[in-house]
Design a protein around this motif. Structure first.
Motif, PDB file in Angstrom:
ATOM      1  N   GLU A 101       0.146  18.705   0.336  1.00 23.41           N
ATOM      2  CA  GLU A 101       0.387  20.127   0.602  1.00 23.41           C
ATOM      3  C   GLU A 101       1.143  20.335   1.911  1.00 23.41           C
ATOM      4  O   GLU A 101       1.934  21.259   2.029  1.00 23.41           O
ATOM      5  CB  GLU A 101      -0.936  20.892   0.646  1.00 23.41           C
ATOM      6  CG  GLU A 101      -1.594  21.072  -0.698  1.00 23.41           C
ATOM      7  CD  GLU A 101      -2.914  21.808  -0.586  1.00 23.41           C
ATOM      8  OE1 GLU A 101      -3.052  22.685   0.301  1.00 23.41           O
ATOM      9  OE2 GLU A 101      -3.823  21.514  -1.385  1.00 23.41           O
ATOM     10  N   LYS A 133      -1.587  25.634   6.552  1.00 18.76           N
ATOM     11  CA  LYS A 133      -1.823  26.181   5.212  1.00 18.76           C
ATOM     12  C   LYS A 133      -2.685  25.223   4.393  1.00 18.76           C
ATOM     13  O   LYS A 133      -3.634  25.644   3.735  1.00 18.76           O
ATOM     14  CB  LYS A 133      -0.498  26.439   4.500  1.00 18.76           C
ATOM     15  CG  LYS A 133      -0.656  27.104   3.165  1.00 18.76           C
ATOM     16  CD  LYS A 133       0.678  27.469   2.560  1.00 18.76           C
ATOM     17  CE  LYS A 133       0.465  28.163   1.216  1.00 18.76           C
ATOM     18  NZ  LYS A 133       1.725  28.516   0.577  1.00 18.76           N
ATOM     19  N   GLU A 186      -6.093  25.387   5.589  1.00 18.85           N
ATOM     20  CA  GLU A 186      -6.625  26.748   5.480  1.00 18.85           C
ATOM     21  C   GLU A 186      -7.108  27.282   6.826  1.00 18.85           C
ATOM     22  O   GLU A 186      -8.224  27.780   6.969  1.00 18.85           O
ATOM     23  CB  GLU A 186      -7.726  26.807   4.412  1.00 18.85           C
ATOM     24  CG  GLU A 186      -7.239  26.403   3.036  1.00 18.85           C
ATOM     25  CD  GLU A 186      -8.316  26.370   1.963  1.00 18.85           C
ATOM     26  OE1 GLU A 186      -9.445  26.869   2.206  1.00 18.85           O
ATOM     27  OE2 GLU A 186      -8.031  25.825   0.879  1.00 18.85           O
ATOM     28  N   PRO A 195      -2.121  29.273  11.548  1.00 18.75           N
ATOM     29  CA  PRO A 195      -1.083  28.406  12.105  1.00 18.75           C
ATOM     30  C   PRO A 195      -0.880  28.585  13.612  1.00 18.75           C
ATOM     31  O   PRO A 195      -0.541  27.626  14.298  1.00 18.75           O
ATOM     32  CB  PRO A 195       0.179  28.789  11.323  1.00 18.75           C
ATOM     33  CG  PRO A 195      -0.115  30.094  10.701  1.00 18.75           C
ATOM     34  CD  PRO A 195      -1.601  30.189  10.550  1.00 18.75           C
TER      35      PRO A 195
END
Length: 149
Positions: free
Chosen positions: A38, A67, A70, A73
């Motif tokens: 991911e 991301k 989760e 950022p």
């Protein structure tokens, strides 16, 4: 043959601790391979290297890694900067561009603006005491400890 170290120079960094915590929290839903994919890492072992503090977080990968983990950022980027630069450099970046705020921190600031009628009031000792009193019992033990100081 030399044994590969299990921890690296960034092991005690806040970024490494956050990555380790998030990987553990996501363990039931995502593997480290899933997270690596991911985040766009070609080597899934790189996640293990980040978790062990062997490698720094590549700054250009912060959005995708955040991301995948989760998390906010901005928070991960701020912690990654601490891995990449000496404390003085990170403070200089913040002095020039301002503090990097997470979505939660922005929400706190917006709420304070709402409560104060968007007046730029200084943070007084009385206001700090009221905030400390309000937060004790709401957050984790470490946060409670900080709130008492």
């Amino acid at each position: 043959m030399a044994k590969t170290p299990t921890t690296g120079p960034y092991y005690n960094s806040a970024a490494t601790k956050l990555i380790d915590k998030r990987i553990d929290a996501l363990a039931g839903r995502k593997t480290q391979n899933d997270i690596a994919f991911e985040a766009g890492f070609t080597r899934h072992s790189f996640i293990s290297m980040l978790k062990a503090g062997i490698s720094k977080i590549p700054l250009d990968r912060v959005p995708a890694l955040a991301k995948a983990l989760e998390i906010d950022p901005a928070r991960l980027f701020r912690l990654a900067l601490e891995q990449h630069f000496k404390e003085g450099t990170a403070k200089t970046i913040a002095a020039i561009f301002g503090d990097i705020l997470t979505e939660n921190e922005v929400e706190w600031i917006q709420f304070i603006r709402e409560v104060t009628g968007d007046e730029d009031q200084p943070l007084t000792n009385e206001a700090k005491a009221a905030i400390r009193k309000a937060l004790v019992g709401i957050y984790t033990p470490r946060q409670k400890e900080v709130a008492h100081h």
